[in-house]
Design a protein around this motif. Sequence first.
Motif, PDB file in Angstrom:
ATOM      1  N   ASN A  43      14.772  13.267  -2.322  1.00  0.00           N
ATOM      2  CA  ASN A  43      15.504  13.635  -1.096  1.00  0.00           C
ATOM      3  C   ASN A  43      14.775  14.655  -0.234  1.00  0.00           C
ATOM      4  O   ASN A  43      15.384  15.352   0.565  1.00  0.00           O
ATOM      5  N   LEU A  44      13.470  14.771  -0.413  1.00  0.00           N
ATOM      6  CA  LEU A  44      12.706  15.715   0.412  1.00  0.00           C
ATOM      7  C   LEU A  44      12.569  15.155   1.837  1.00  0.00           C
ATOM      8  O   LEU A  44      12.400  13.951   2.014  1.00  0.00           O
ATOM      9  N   SER A  45      12.655  16.027   2.831  1.00  0.00           N
ATOM     10  CA  SER A  45      12.461  15.588   4.223  1.00  0.00           C
ATOM     11  C   SER A  45      11.367  16.449   4.865  1.00  0.00           C
ATOM     12  O   SER A  45      10.950  17.459   4.309  1.00  0.00           O
TER      13      SER A  45
ATOM     14  N   ALA B  22       6.018   8.548  -2.092  1.00  0.00           N
ATOM     15  CA  ALA B  22       5.816   7.642  -3.227  1.00  0.00           C
ATOM     16  C   ALA B  22       4.350   7.644  -3.657  1.00  0.00           C
ATOM     17  O   ALA B  22       4.038   7.730  -4.859  1.00  0.00           O
ATOM     18  N   GLY B  23       3.460   7.584  -2.671  1.00  0.00           N
ATOM     19  CA  GLY B  23       2.029   7.607  -2.986  1.00  0.00           C
ATOM     20  C   GLY B  23       1.628   8.934  -3.605  1.00  0.00           C
ATOM     21  O   GLY B  23       0.861   8.991  -4.571  1.00  0.00           O
ATOM     22  N   PHE B  24       2.167  10.004  -3.044  1.00  0.00           N
ATOM     23  CA  PHE B  24       1.817  11.340  -3.550  1.00  0.00           C
ATOM     24  C   PHE B  24       2.298  11.534  -4.992  1.00  0.00           C
ATOM     25  O   PHE B  24       1.612  12.147  -5.803  1.00  0.00           O
ATOM     26  N   ARG B  25       3.491  10.962  -5.289  1.00  0.00           N
ATOM     27  CA  ARG B  25       4.018  11.078  -6.663  1.00  0.00           C
ATOM     28  C   ARG B  25       3.015  10.515  -7.673  1.00  0.00           C
ATOM     29  O   ARG B  25       2.790  11.105  -8.736  1.00  0.00           O
TER      30      ARG B  25
ATOM     31  N   GLU C 250       8.696   8.808   3.484  1.00  0.00           N
ATOM     32  CA  GLU C 250       9.163   8.352   2.164  1.00  0.00           C
ATOM     33  C   GLU C 250       8.066   7.578   1.433  1.00  0.00           C
ATOM     34  O   GLU C 250       7.836   7.750   0.237  1.00  0.00           O
ATOM     35  N   GLN C 251       7.394   6.758   2.206  1.00  0.00           N
ATOM     36  CA  GLN C 251       6.304   5.969   1.631  1.00  0.00           C
ATOM     37  C   GLN C 251       5.177   6.906   1.147  1.00  0.00           C
ATOM     38  O   GLN C 251       4.616   6.733   0.074  1.00  0.00           O
TER      39      GLN C 251
END
Length: 399
Positions: A54-56, A32-35, A28-29
Amino acid sequence: MKKRLGTIAAAAILSLANIAHAEPADFEQWVAGFRAEASAAGISQSVLDDALNNLSINTRVYELNDNQPEFSRGIWDYLDSAVSATRVANGRTKYQENRALLTLIDQAYGVDAEIIMAIWGLESSYGAIMGNYDAIQALATLAFEGRRTGYGRSQLIGALKIIQHGYANRGDLKGSWAGAMGHTQFIPTTYLAYAIDHDGDGKRDIWNNLGDVFASTANYLSVSGFRGNEAWGIEVRLPTDFDYALADTSIKKAVVEWAATGLSSIRGPSLVDGFDPNIRGRLIIPAGASGPAFLVFENFEAILKYNRSTAYALAVSLLSEEIAGRSGAVVAAWPRDDRPLSLSERKDLQQALKDRGYNPGPVDGIIGAGTKKALRSFQQSVGIPADGYASAKVLEALK
Ligand code: NAG
């Protein structure tokens, strides 16, 4: 019994250690960085929300990515299944079914229909096996960690751009575990650069629209240097005491020059019959001096842009001959009694060369130019054909 259990438990822990990957919270972290990175690359918030919320992780992708095979198959085994009677028969049927469309595409891109059919046949068995992984998820999984994070990141950005341009919808992006999509398995950056909307409906639909599929494939081959109506290559016969140093990726000559070194067509006496004598090519001996030899031209190099394995390009070439109604049979026998080396044996070979004072480069199991050169020197010194081919027999001779 106790001891055996202990050994098995230890082995299990070891293999777990091998495949253990970071925690979902870390993912998840990472997202966030990739976004932020994708946003800086121009991807809109709505596309990012749509694709990444909600990507896993897909753990199956890790299993496949971690699996570097210890044993490799002989090229003859690969060709047996790649150019099987079934794939040939299906290819001929598909060619007939799509003849009108393929003629249009050949005229537009200058790529022979049988080559497009052969690529289609190898990439997805003519659309039967295109892969059902969500490409966004598969690529994010690769980008997050493992041995292909750079590839995963750039292809994930590519996939997001596909959505943003409106070429395809988020849900359309299905493919292999490594992100190759549709009938002819385009990775996102290839898709962005070369996929074609043949029918003009605004989508580059390589999943459902055969016009888009064939035009995209032909366009990519054409940009890669493919020239219509030109041969991929020819199986050749080498003279006795041929200098195998000439079978090297760096050596290209015109057909007339090759003829002067003693090469002939395996099917007839003259090499130049039926060819432009000035067409240039290189000599490949995929299974060493005791196997078949081929002179390959620019179209073979174009097929290699699609997938850089010699076995793949040869399979496409031979399959295309069969689909066109010519013979794609390899005349000379493959050395089926010899065998390619496993990863650990390839390292043994490099170490043995080193021990004998040759310089194969790093002992990494990759048979590159350095290993081949060292192997050729060794072969020369003991008076066997210096083909630089790493097989079980030459390893035996080295030990
Ligand atoms: C292949 C790509 C090729 C790329 C190579 C290495 C297609 C049809 N082929 O899958 O363009 O150079 O991977 O990443 O996309």
